[in-house]
Design an enzyme around this catalytic site. Sequence first.
Site, short mmCIF file in Angstrom:
data_model
loop_
_atom_site.label_atom_id
_atom_site.label_comp_id
_atom_site.label_asym_id
_atom_site.label_seq_id
_atom_site.Cartn_x
_atom_site.Cartn_y
_atom_site.Cartn_z
N HIS A 150 -3.30 6.43 2.73
CA HIS A 150 -3.93 6.05 1.89
C HIS A 150 -5.69 5.57 1.89
O HIS A 150 -5.01 5.27 3.65
CB HIS A 150 -2.73 4.38 2.08
CG HIS A 150 -3.19 3.01 1.81
ND1 HIS A 150 -4.00 2.68 0.60
CD2 HIS A 150 -3.81 2.09 2.78
CE1 HIS A 150 -4.53 1.42 0.40
NE2 HIS A 150 -3.98 1.47 2.05
N ASN A 187 -9.71 -0.37 -0.31
CA ASN A 187 -8.87 -0.67 0.45
C ASN A 187 -8.67 -1.22 -1.72
O ASN A 187 -8.20 -1.99 -1.79
CB ASN A 187 -8.03 -1.54 0.90
CG ASN A 187 -6.73 -1.34 0.98
OD1 ASN A 187 -5.98 -0.70 0.12
ND2 ASN A 187 -6.36 -2.55 2.19
N CYS A 219 0.94 -1.25 -0.20
CA CYS A 219 -0.53 0.13 0.29
C CYS A 219 1.02 0.83 -0.42
O CYS A 219 0.02 2.28 -0.59
CB CYS A 219 -1.18 0.24 1.53
SG CYS A 219 -2.12 -1.55 1.06
#
Length: 327
Positions: free
Chosen positions: A254, A284, A112
């Site tokens: 993020h 996500n 990520c």
Amino acid sequence: MGVRIVGTGSYVPEKILTNLDLQNMVDTSDEWIKVRTGIVERHIAPPEMSSGDMASIAAKRALELAGLEGSDISVVVVATTTPDHTFPNTASAVQRNIGADNAFGFDLSAACSGMIYSLELAYSLLMQQKKYRYVLLCGAEKLSCITNWNDRNTCVLFGDGAGAVILGRCDDDDSGQIASDLHLDGNYSEILQLPAGGSRNPTSHETVDKGMHYIHMLGKETFKLAVNAMAGACRNVLSESGVNAADVKLVIPHQANKRIIEAVAQRIDVSTEQVFVNVHKYGNTSAASISICLDEAFRSGQLQKGDIVLLVAFGSGLTWGAQLLRV
Ligand code: ACO
């Protein structure tokens, strides 16, 4: 001389999977997912579409916005945990699809945190090597293909998509990287990993039978580490640069979980209006999330030339870091 973001683009597949759809697949509820994560829906790529395909569409949109051709790009970086293949790299697929005939390129593996790491390379290359004119950074993920759709602990969290950012040198001295703070800690690698498919556990009937080709995550541990690490990285770039949190136009974290984002915002003392959130729409998307946010923020006018933006991410590795930029 400075370095500026000259174009952004993004792409998410058409198909939307809602929380209500997931209710019919595993023992979960729309209410649980919304309250615990902030996610309402996510986009899922069709079987024939790869991360590289999505990155290529995002890259073409970024080129169009920048008024550039593929041949203007000197470097192609694709941050991804779901590359098209182990080799060749996904950057080569993007290079071919956009006609970046003068570029070299590679994939970057930092989960990520991929865009935070990629930006470090792009700013350094452009500031130090005059021969590179434009750098294309893509974040792309097809997480749906490594998601165990029978595991309610993880399948509600992830989505597919891609974003692209093009950086180039400019005459304006003020534009560029103000500060960065990047980290790597291999002591927690087991809390968030894809156990099989690499040289540690090559794919076999046994690894597939055990579901080792899917994302494995200890959610609670990840959550706590993420909040502390992201808040720490933000504090570090702010104190190193002397920039006040109030002067940051937008914080782009993020997008893993709305509760993580809120906890970080509270710890670094920024208002709700300063924080960009789109996790409700996409879930996500790992390496893609920050570049999708950047594209939406530029296209909606929430980010404009001269603004200060704080990007921060945390992911498997552990990898984490923050970038404080004047765009
Ligand atoms: N629906 C309903 N109940 C569920 C679900 C679900 N989808 N998932 C878990 N539960 C249950 C659990 O089984 C548990 O039940 P129990 O108490 O009977 O055991 C209960 O809900 C609470 O589970 P927790 O795991 O404690 O829930 P938590 O509040 O921690 O939320 C979550 C879980 C959303 C996964 C959270 O921990 C989280 O977001 N973690 C961070 C994830 C992350 O940031 N990943 C980042 C990187 S991803 C990458 O790098 C690729």
